[in-house]
Write an enzyme that holds these catalytic residues in place. Structure first.
Site, PDB file in Angstrom:
ATOM      1  N   PHE A   1      -5.559   1.445 -15.766  1.00 20.17           N
ATOM      2  CA  PHE A   1      -4.711   2.017 -16.813  1.00 20.17           C
ATOM      3  C   PHE A   1      -3.264   1.618 -16.512  1.00 20.17           C
ATOM      4  O   PHE A   1      -2.889   1.397 -15.350  1.00 20.17           O
ATOM      5  CB  PHE A   1      -4.833   3.546 -16.837  1.00 20.17           C
ATOM      6  CG  PHE A   1      -6.063   4.057 -17.541  1.00 20.17           C
ATOM      7  CD1 PHE A   1      -5.963   4.707 -18.759  1.00 20.17           C
ATOM      8  CD2 PHE A   1      -7.331   3.886 -16.992  1.00 20.17           C
ATOM      9  CE1 PHE A   1      -7.093   5.187 -19.415  1.00 20.17           C
ATOM     10  CE2 PHE A   1      -8.464   4.356 -17.632  1.00 20.17           C
ATOM     11  CZ  PHE A   1      -8.345   5.013 -18.853  1.00 20.17           C
TER      12      PHE A   1
ATOM     13  N   ALA B   1     -29.053   9.320 -19.597  1.00 17.57           N
ATOM     14  CA  ALA B   1     -29.383   9.483 -18.180  1.00 17.57           C
ATOM     15  C   ALA B   1     -29.274  10.925 -17.716  1.00 17.57           C
ATOM     16  O   ALA B   1     -29.715  11.242 -16.616  1.00 17.57           O
ATOM     17  CB  ALA B   1     -28.487   8.593 -17.323  1.00 17.57           C
TER      18      ALA B   1
END
Length: 562
Positions: free
Chosen positions: A387, A278
């Site tokens: 996380f 992209a």
């Protein structure tokens, strides 16, 4: 916790024929590449069977995008996989559509690109390496045209091709900066005419773009024939069809055009087909696989490369514009670590709680939300890829910020828990789809000039003050406009690391100038590539490439991909 490849190699996969059967497809459709990956030959179905499948109403299309990528990690592909698994867990028939990984980044700086943790597509090492050979077929088709150009010039040049105006480069499927600019035809007349040339990486090839945008085999051949390889001495465009290369190129791509079917760790069906980046191309999987998935499943989760300024913009302004596809929901992936990085924290310190930096870095997420909601007309959900170092206080800051924009934030744990960790996200996505209030918008109109299209993307999506180009580049753009290509969409090649053209400007910079350095006509893909500032279409390897850690053990297992 085991590494990604260790998790993938421990997976109990189902035979690919079982995965196809779960989609209601007969075994005759399945062209197996071993036991766990296959291509689907829909043409092998009877006319009645094809009519039954393709007359079904489309499922719901979910677009996954992200904030601007950072070294701290975001996890867009991981979220796409986890969301697909989660939708199946809550009773929705779902499948996912991804791009094929490129071996350049696999051996370069990124490593594998098949998801991560317990949200992966498998067989992971096969997908990350040669897979079913699609990229090789694309490279062969591209380079066949390259060799036919130089052979035509060598054999008398009946078309009057001006060697100095040949724009068609060669390609290879690895990072190699030494090949960006080369001289070919050395060694005397027998070796062809000496001229300057260069290499792009396969994912930047116009053949890749055509492959991903083609609706069927006939459309593929027509588009390949329309490729403009350069100009004659009289200034007339020369096409692949003029060289009679389109037929052979189509033959090389015939089997590759069939969608690739694999599965996730939780046996969710997955199409992985096509693979443009992209940042230098349009960044979406193939139209053929997306359309087929929408006929086979109630919910289809797909991703567009990098952030909402790159992949999502091209998904909307190129893929949706060309095909009539419309996302029914949108997910923006972020991590608290990455937001702190955008707030000025060094990557090694991103695991420490820092509310000040987090608040500063939220401007990046806010700009991506603005792009999705205001400029693309879609509602969105923010998925925080969790996380273990994230704190409740940090999540509260993100939630409060997004609430002020009317956007829901969901904490997702699919990396550690698979589909179960994304069920909250799946439920919110279903709610968004059922509300059905999005109204897709394009950033620019077909009738805008090419210059104005570029300016609108730069000012609206990148937050730039304006665009700039040399007189030579402006003249090229004006010529493309005058030659009848002004109605094409644009495909901007720009760094993925920032809204600006300067990759060091994190957060959401404003007031910058986006400079167009190169312009390329892609008449087969039907868009104009605008290459900005120092962006290159053939990457180089880093100082410590991933290739140095990839190996095979005594038992024949691949190690070190990720």
């Amino acid at each position: 916790m085991p590494s990604d490849i260790e998790i993938a190699q421990q997976a109990q996969m189902k035979k690919i024929t079982e995965i196809a059967a779960s989609l209601g497809l007969p075994a005759d459709v399945v062209e197996q590449y071993g036991h766990y990956k296959a291509k689907l030959d829909m043409a092998s179905l009877s006319t009645a069977q094809q009519n039954e499948i393709f007359s079904r109403p489309d499922g719901k299309l979910i677009l996954v995008t992200a904030i601007s990528p950072t070294p701290a990690g975001e996890g867009k592909t991981t979220t796409t996989v986890g969301l697909g698994d989660a939708l199946n867990r809550i009773g929705k028939q779902a499948m996912i559509c991804l791009r094929e990984p490129c071996m350049g980044p696999v051996f370069g700086s990124k490593g594998g690109a098949a998801g991560g943790g317990y949200a992966q597509v498998v067989p992971m090492e096969d997908i990350n390496l040669h897979f079913t050979g699609d990229f090789s077929a694309i490279a062969f088709a591209h380079n066949l045209l390259s060799s036919m150009i130089d052979n035509h010039i060598h054999q008398g040049n009946a078309l009057g091709i001006d060697p100095s105006q040949v724009s068609w480069k060669r390609v290879m499927e690895l990072n190699d900066r030494a090949l960006r600019q080369v001289v070919i035809g050395l060694g005397g007349k027998a070796n062809g005419q000496t001229r300057e040339d260069g290499f792009d990486i396969v994912v930047a090839s116009e053949v890749m773009a055509i492959f991903c945008l083609a609706e069927n085999l006939n459309d593929l051949k027509q588009r390949l024939g329309n490729i403009v390889i350069g100009y004659s001495f009289e200034g007339q465009p020369i096409t692949a069809r003029d060289l009679k290369a389109d037929g052979a190129m189509t033959v090389l791509l015939k089997n590759a055009l069939k969608p690739n079917l694999v599965q996730t760790l939780e046996h969710t069906p997955a199409f992985i087909h096509g693979g443009p980046f992209a940042n230098i191309a349009h960044g979406c999987n193939s139209v053929i696989s997306t359309r087929l998935a929408l006929k086979l499943a109630e919910y289809v989760v797909t991703e567009a490369g990098f952030g909402a300024d790159l992949g999502a913009e091209k998904f909307i302004d190129i893929k949706c514009r060309k095909t009539g596809l419309r996302p029914d929901a949108c997910v923006i992936v972020a991590t608290i670590r990455a937001l702190k990085y955008h707030g000025g924290v060094d990557v090694k310190d991103c695991s420490q709680e820092n509310l000040v930096a987090l608040k500063a870095g939220l401007v990046n997420l806010e700009k991506h939300v603005e792009n999705i909601t205001q400029h693309y007309g879609l509602h969105c959900i923010v998925s925080i890829n969790q996380f273990t170092t994230d704190t409740e206080a940090e999540f509260a800051v993100v939630s409060e910020c997004m609430a002020s924009l009317g956007v829901k934030v969901v904490l997702a744990e699919h990396w550690a828990s698979g589909g179960a960790g994304a069920e909250r996200l799946a439920n919110e996505v279903v709610k968004q789809i059922e509300a059905n209030t999005s109204k897709l918008k394009y950033v620019y109109d077909d009738t805008d000039t090419l210059w104005e299209k570029m300016r609108k993307v730069a000012t609206k999506i990148y937050g730039a003050a304006d665009i700039a180009a040399s007189r030579k580049i402006k003249t090229q753009i004006e010529k493309l406009q005058a030659d009848g290509y002004g109605h094409y969409p644009i495909c901007i090649a720009k760094t993925q690391s920032s809204f600006a053209s300067d990759p060091t400007l994190s957060g959401a910079p404003t007031g910058h100038i986006v400079t167009i350095q190169q312009v390329r006509l892609c008449a087969g893909a039907e868009f104009i590539v605008m290459i900005c500032d120092d962006m290159v279409t053939m990457p180089g390897l880093p100082k410590d490439p991933c290739a140095t850690r990839i190996d095979i053990d005594a038992d024949g297992k691949v190690v070190g991909i990720f």
